[in-house]
Design a protein around this motif. Structure first.
Motif, PDB file in Angstrom:
ATOM      1  N   ASP A   1      -9.219 125.710  36.103  1.00  0.00           N
ATOM      2  CA  ASP A   1      -9.308 126.114  37.253  1.00  0.00           C
ATOM      3  C   ASP A   1     -10.200 127.067  37.448  1.00  0.00           C
ATOM      4  O   ASP A   1     -11.189 127.678  36.746  1.00  0.00           O
ATOM      5  CB  ASP A   1      -7.953 126.477  37.939  1.00  0.00           C
ATOM      6  N   VAL A   2     -10.375 127.778  38.804  1.00  0.00           N
ATOM      7  CA  VAL A   2     -11.337 129.033  39.188  1.00  0.00           C
ATOM      8  C   VAL A   2     -11.061 130.146  38.276  1.00  0.00           C
ATOM      9  O   VAL A   2     -12.071 130.732  37.860  1.00  0.00           O
ATOM     10  CB  VAL A   2     -11.200 129.077  40.624  1.00  0.00           C
ATOM     11  N   GLU A   3      -9.726 130.513  37.972  1.00  0.00           N
ATOM     12  CA  GLU A   3      -9.823 131.755  37.439  1.00  0.00           C
ATOM     13  C   GLU A   3     -10.262 131.512  35.845  1.00  0.00           C
ATOM     14  O   GLU A   3     -10.643 132.656  35.276  1.00  0.00           O
ATOM     15  CB  GLU A   3      -8.133 132.118  37.201  1.00  0.00           C
ATOM     16  N   ASN A   4      -9.871 130.344  35.256  1.00  0.00           N
ATOM     17  CA  ASN A   4     -10.579 130.075  34.025  1.00  0.00           C
ATOM     18  C   ASN A   4     -11.807 130.025  33.934  1.00  0.00           C
ATOM     19  O   ASN A   4     -12.394 130.811  32.984  1.00  0.00           O
ATOM     20  CB  ASN A   4      -9.912 128.751  33.612  1.00  0.00           C
TER      21      ASN A   4
ATOM     22  N   LYS B   1     -13.726 131.984  35.929  1.00  0.00           N
ATOM     23  CA  LYS B   1     -14.197 133.257  36.063  1.00  0.00           C
ATOM     24  C   LYS B   1     -13.869 134.117  34.613  1.00  0.00           C
ATOM     25  O   LYS B   1     -15.005 134.924  34.441  1.00  0.00           O
ATOM     26  CB  LYS B   1     -13.336 134.136  37.160  1.00  0.00           C
ATOM     27  N   ARG B   2     -13.067 133.731  34.145  1.00  0.00           N
ATOM     28  CA  ARG B   2     -12.884 134.577  32.712  1.00  0.00           C
ATOM     29  C   ARG B   2     -13.884 134.076  31.650  1.00  0.00           C
ATOM     30  O   ARG B   2     -14.387 134.923  31.075  1.00  0.00           O
ATOM     31  CB  ARG B   2     -11.288 134.187  32.224  1.00  0.00           C
ATOM     32  N   LYS B   3     -14.177 132.727  31.597  1.00  0.00           N
ATOM     33  CA  LYS B   3     -15.066 132.221  30.603  1.00  0.00           C
ATOM     34  C   LYS B   3     -16.541 132.896  31.041  1.00  0.00           C
ATOM     35  O   LYS B   3     -17.321 133.278  30.064  1.00  0.00           O
ATOM     36  CB  LYS B   3     -15.242 130.882  30.598  1.00  0.00           C
ATOM     37  N   SER B   4     -16.802 132.969  32.340  1.00  0.00           N
ATOM     38  CA  SER B   4     -18.260 133.214  32.921  1.00  0.00           C
ATOM     39  C   SER B   4     -18.173 134.654  32.284  1.00  0.00           C
ATOM     40  O   SER B   4     -19.388 135.255  31.992  1.00  0.00           O
ATOM     41  CB  SER B   4     -18.266 133.092  34.124  1.00  0.00           C
TER      42      SER B   4
ATOM     43  N   LYS C   1     -12.775 122.734  46.929  1.00  0.00           N
ATOM     44  CA  LYS C   1     -12.715 123.030  45.703  1.00  0.00           C
ATOM     45  C   LYS C   1     -14.004 123.431  45.169  1.00  0.00           C
ATOM     46  O   LYS C   1     -14.321 124.513  44.559  1.00  0.00           O
ATOM     47  CB  LYS C   1     -12.367 121.732  44.822  1.00  0.00           C
TER      48      LYS C   1
ATOM     49  N   SER D   1     -14.504 127.017  46.641  1.00  0.00           N
ATOM     50  CA  SER D   1     -13.561 128.197  45.630  1.00  0.00           C
ATOM     51  C   SER D   1     -14.568 128.537  44.384  1.00  0.00           C
ATOM     52  O   SER D   1     -14.549 129.509  44.038  1.00  0.00           O
ATOM     53  CB  SER D   1     -12.295 127.467  45.229  1.00  0.00           C
TER      54      SER D   1
ATOM     55  N   GLU E   1     -17.426 130.618  45.404  1.00  0.00           N
ATOM     56  CA  GLU E   1     -16.943 132.051  45.552  1.00  0.00           C
ATOM     57  C   GLU E   1     -16.765 132.904  44.264  1.00  0.00           C
ATOM     58  O   GLU E   1     -17.031 134.072  44.172  1.00  0.00           O
ATOM     59  CB  GLU E   1     -15.883 132.025  46.488  1.00  0.00           C
ATOM     60  N   ALA E   2     -16.495 131.947  43.249  1.00  0.00           N
ATOM     61  CA  ALA E   2     -16.382 132.555  41.973  1.00  0.00           C
ATOM     62  C   ALA E   2     -17.717 132.807  41.094  1.00  0.00           C
ATOM     63  O   ALA E   2     -17.597 133.077  39.950  1.00  0.00           O
ATOM     64  CB  ALA E   2     -15.233 131.698  41.133  1.00  0.00           C
TER      65      ALA E   2
END
Length: 285
Positions: free
Chosen positions: A200-203, A205-208, A244, A247, A250-251
């Motif tokens: 998902d988006v949170e994953n 953002k963390r990987k980025s 999707k 989102s 935005e990330a």
């Protein structure tokens, strides 16, 4: 923010003529900038006994009948071909396309295919280390006259690759994968585009953020790597796909590859452009 949108037609459970129709439609729509295939030898969804066209052969055909779209495989399995052979294949497609290849590469993963074709499937760690050596080897073959190379897995001795790719110094590398300890380090070293599949988006953002850390560790600006997201289009729910994509924009994602499932509806690329791509480009750019 410069956004980039493309389509993907997985060459499984369909025909050359149907995919050609979609690619030629995309070629006529300026907001669709790139088009992709996958690299598998049998279907990876549904009936594995069904038709599946070989990706590099197919992308060379599409390179010859298009003139604008950037194109590539998302992504080539490094285990399927010796990287010296792959360097020659990629250079040839770049010549045919007059400099439109985006060179997608990943470590390889499909156990069924490897077993069926008798191709060794190494441990995950070895596959990723082989990917790193392959990136270096291909880069040298595309920029040096007759490079030699002594790696742990691959060796070259005065290996010619002529003609060189049209793009200089070489076609952009897209690397697919999200492994935090090894893969993202290879992305930081070699990739122009990072394709983050799954999660998902949170994953993302963390990987980025982890990728940014790997870039800084080697003195590279993290913003020189495009963040790419693959998504699957539901033609009956265009607005859900649009939400999707928004989102992920935005990330921090800027590069999107939208898979169009079979059977391909008429004018599906035009609908994708009008409903998703062009409104989002107006909103964010």
């Amino acid at each position: 923010m410069k956004l980039s949108f493309g389509i993907k037609t997985a060459p499984q459970s369909t025909t050359y003529e149907d995919m050609k129709r979609v690619w030629l439609e995309a070629e006529r729509i300026p907001s669709i900038e790139h088009a992709w295939l996958f690299d598998h030898f049998m279907p990876i969804n549904g009936d594995i006994t069904g038709p599946c066209l070989e990706g590099w052969s197919l992308v060379s055909a599409f390179a010859a009948i298009t003139s604008r779209l950037r194109l590539g495989l998302l992504v080539t399995g490094n285990t399927y071909r010796h990287p010296a052979i792959l360097a020659n294949i990629g250079a040839t497609v770049d010549v045919i396309s007059n400099g439109r290849l985006d060179f997608g590469l990943g470590a390889g993963w499909n156990e069924t295919e490897h077993n069926a074709y008798g191709i060794p499937l190494y441990s995950p760690g070895e596959r990723i280390r082989r990917l790193g050596e392959a990136c270096e080897l291909v880069k040298r073959m595309w920029t040096q006259t007759a490079p030699s190379f002594e790696g742990n897995y691959y060796r070259l001795k005065a290996a010619y690759c002529e003609p060189k790719p049209v793009q200089k110094p070489y076609p952009p590398f897209m690397i697919g994968g999200s492994g935090e300890k090894l893969t993202l380090r290879i992305v930081a070293q070699y990739a122009d585009i990072w394709n983050c599949a799954g999660g998902d988006v949170e994953n993302f953002k963390r990987k980025s953020a982890l990728l940014a850390g790997h870039c800084k560790a080697i003195g590279r600006d993290p913003q020189t790597i495009q963040r790419s997201i693959p998504l699957v289009l539901n033609p009956a729910e265009m607005q859900a796909t649009r939400a999707k994509v928004r989102s992920f924009i935005e990330a921090g994602a800027t590069h999107f590859v939208i898979t169009i499932p079979t059977p391909y509806p008429e004018q599906v690329v035009q609908r994708l452009a009008e409903t998703i791509v062009e409104p989002l480009k107006r909103e964010f750019e």
